[in-house]
Design a protein around this motif. Sequence first.
Motif, short mmCIF file in Angstrom:
data_model
loop_
_atom_site.label_atom_id
_atom_site.label_comp_id
_atom_site.label_asym_id
_atom_site.label_seq_id
_atom_site.Cartn_x
_atom_site.Cartn_y
_atom_site.Cartn_z
N VAL A 158 37.72 42.54 39.84
CA VAL A 158 38.63 42.00 40.61
C VAL A 158 39.09 42.95 41.80
O VAL A 158 39.68 42.18 43.13
CB VAL A 158 39.94 41.87 39.65
CG1 VAL A 158 41.34 41.55 40.31
CG2 VAL A 158 39.87 40.94 38.53
N LEU A 159 39.05 44.22 41.65
CA LEU A 159 39.20 45.15 42.72
C LEU A 159 38.21 44.90 43.96
O LEU A 159 38.30 44.93 45.12
CB LEU A 159 39.31 46.51 42.34
CG LEU A 159 39.65 47.74 43.39
CD1 LEU A 159 40.83 47.29 44.15
CD2 LEU A 159 39.26 49.10 42.94
N ALA A 160 36.98 44.51 43.51
CA ALA A 160 35.93 44.40 44.17
C ALA A 160 36.21 43.13 45.00
O ALA A 160 35.81 43.12 46.33
CB ALA A 160 34.55 44.10 43.76
N SER A 161 36.92 41.90 44.71
CA SER A 161 37.34 40.86 45.27
C SER A 161 38.49 41.28 46.47
O SER A 161 38.64 40.78 47.46
CB SER A 161 37.87 39.94 44.47
OG SER A 161 39.11 40.00 43.77
N HIS A 162 39.37 42.06 45.88
CA HIS A 162 40.38 42.67 46.69
C HIS A 162 39.66 43.46 48.06
O HIS A 162 40.12 43.20 49.36
CB HIS A 162 41.18 43.67 45.90
CG HIS A 162 42.33 44.45 46.60
ND1 HIS A 162 42.02 45.42 47.59
CD2 HIS A 162 43.60 44.10 46.64
CE1 HIS A 162 43.21 45.68 48.23
NE2 HIS A 162 44.20 45.12 47.53
N GLN A 163 38.83 44.00 47.82
CA GLN A 163 38.14 44.79 48.91
C GLN A 163 37.32 43.99 49.78
O GLN A 163 37.12 44.02 51.16
CB GLN A 163 37.21 45.93 48.67
CG GLN A 163 38.34 47.12 48.06
CD GLN A 163 39.23 47.42 48.92
OE1 GLN A 163 40.53 47.16 48.59
NE2 GLN A 163 39.08 48.02 49.86
N LEU A 164 36.64 42.75 49.20
CA LEU A 164 35.84 41.80 49.84
C LEU A 164 36.97 41.04 50.92
O LEU A 164 36.48 40.84 52.04
CB LEU A 164 35.46 40.70 49.16
CG LEU A 164 34.38 39.55 49.53
CD1 LEU A 164 33.17 40.26 50.40
CD2 LEU A 164 34.07 38.70 48.42
N GLY A 165 38.06 40.52 50.40
CA GLY A 165 38.95 40.14 51.32
C GLY A 165 39.42 41.04 52.47
O GLY A 165 39.78 40.55 53.77
N ALA A 166 39.55 42.50 51.99
CA ALA A 166 39.98 43.28 53.12
C ALA A 166 38.67 43.43 54.10
O ALA A 166 39.25 43.45 55.35
CB ALA A 166 40.38 44.65 52.37
N ALA A 167 37.82 43.54 53.58
CA ALA A 167 36.75 43.71 54.50
C ALA A 167 36.36 42.31 55.51
O ALA A 167 36.44 42.59 56.65
CB ALA A 167 35.27 43.79 53.77
N VAL A 168 36.72 41.28 55.00
CA VAL A 168 36.37 40.07 55.92
C VAL A 168 37.64 40.10 56.83
O VAL A 168 37.27 39.73 58.14
CB VAL A 168 36.41 38.75 54.95
CG1 VAL A 168 36.75 37.59 55.77
CG2 VAL A 168 35.38 38.85 54.29
N VAL A 169 38.95 40.30 56.57
CA VAL A 169 39.89 39.98 57.39
C VAL A 169 39.86 41.51 58.37
O VAL A 169 40.16 41.20 59.45
CB VAL A 169 41.22 40.01 56.57
CG1 VAL A 169 42.55 40.39 57.81
CG2 VAL A 169 41.44 38.77 56.02
N SER A 170 39.49 42.62 57.89
CA SER A 170 39.35 43.71 58.80
C SER A 170 38.44 43.58 60.02
O SER A 170 38.59 43.65 61.14
CB SER A 170 38.79 44.94 58.01
OG SER A 170 38.72 46.09 59.03
#
Length: 451
Positions: free
Chosen positions: A396-408
């Motif tokens: 679930v945290l991986a999805s958190h960081q995937l969203g963060a990476a895309v928006v960054s």
Amino acid sequence: MARSLHILAIRPLDSHACAREDRHVTQTIQEERKRTAPRVHPAWWVAGVSFLVLIGAAGFRATPGVLIDPLHEEFGWSRGSISFAVSVNLLLYGLTAPFATALMERYGIRRIVSGALLLISAGGGLTVFMTSQWQLVLCWGVLVGLGAGSMALAFAATISGRWFVARRGLVTGVLTAGGAAGNLVFLPLVALLAEGPGWRFASLTVAAAALAVVPLVLWLLRDRPEDVGLTPYGAGEDYVTPPPPPPGAARRALRALREASRTPVFWLLAGTFAICGASTNGLIGTHFVPGAHDHGMAVPVAASLLAVIGVFDLVGTVFSGWLTDRHDARRLLAVYYGLRGISLLFLPLLLEESVHPPMLLFVVFYGLDWVATVPPTIALCREHFGEDAGVVFGWVLASHQLGAAVVSFVAGMIRDTTGSYDLAWTSSGALCVMAALMVMAIRRARVTAVG
């Protein structure tokens, strides 16, 4: 025949005697444990060192946001390309987490955390020699991303799950708030160093700070309470020591993902947490400082505002952990996401050259909500996925960081294309409102779904 009857007659007496003897031995062991138990349970020392580790990890994750403008000015790299290195950092941070959790189960927390700190220190230190963009991606993206991912929020879930029975939600909130404290400690200092001696000196300072935590990890951090002859804090007399983890850490991580992905709960948690990462680490954590600088605000002042967000995040996350022990985690998440979305929709109207009361109100409001989502999300993972909750939360945290990476990355491209971050702020606000609706679709678990 008489002899057989005699044996049958005395067997119940022997059984009762054995039971009395077992109870006496158990009582003696419990009394001995009470006499030899330390006044301060070692769980609190482990939690303290873990808090320091998470502070260091947060400081490294937050540093690139302060360095975007100095790197742009020195090398002429676009903000989008610099943001790409940050995106790689955030993505690897998330993808490493579930495997790091499983590796901690297999090889021990101390080994994994010590190695992660050394990786981060190497990544930060080698940055000072870079001359090309790919070297920025390698140092800040790959090395720091892998190291920080090994000390992700799943690490907090592992510590609270192993060492605490009572106060678990509170401890989860405190450890999660280590990220806020990392922003508080590092951001103003890094901003001042970048403005003064330069960004290279700032990178070396943060690298040295990560290296300094390694001796504390080796000295005080223990893998399990059984290692020091104790039970977790708050464990009752009926506590049973869990069996050792099976071999194959990577296989376990993939198995947990496969089984969890069959449930709609996992996808709802992953989707909402991806929006959480997009609206925090990916957007505000990476682009708030350069976004405020676009409006004429000095970089150290903007970094200090981000640090103040970290102060109130510390309060909000601990309070969220306390609330999670007492209230429905789904309703808490809906409130958190809804309030965050509203605050982001107003942000474009608040950015100015100087700090004014409405901006301070945003900083306080947004700070209280920053990582308040973590304790209830972990609680829902435990509720639905049982013994695999720590590994599932890693995914679930991986999805958190995937969203963060895309928006960054996307926010950097929006800034290069439109000359403003306004579209990034408002789009993320709308996503948060959608997350508030999604989380209420999660049903209460009647039985453990996985594990």
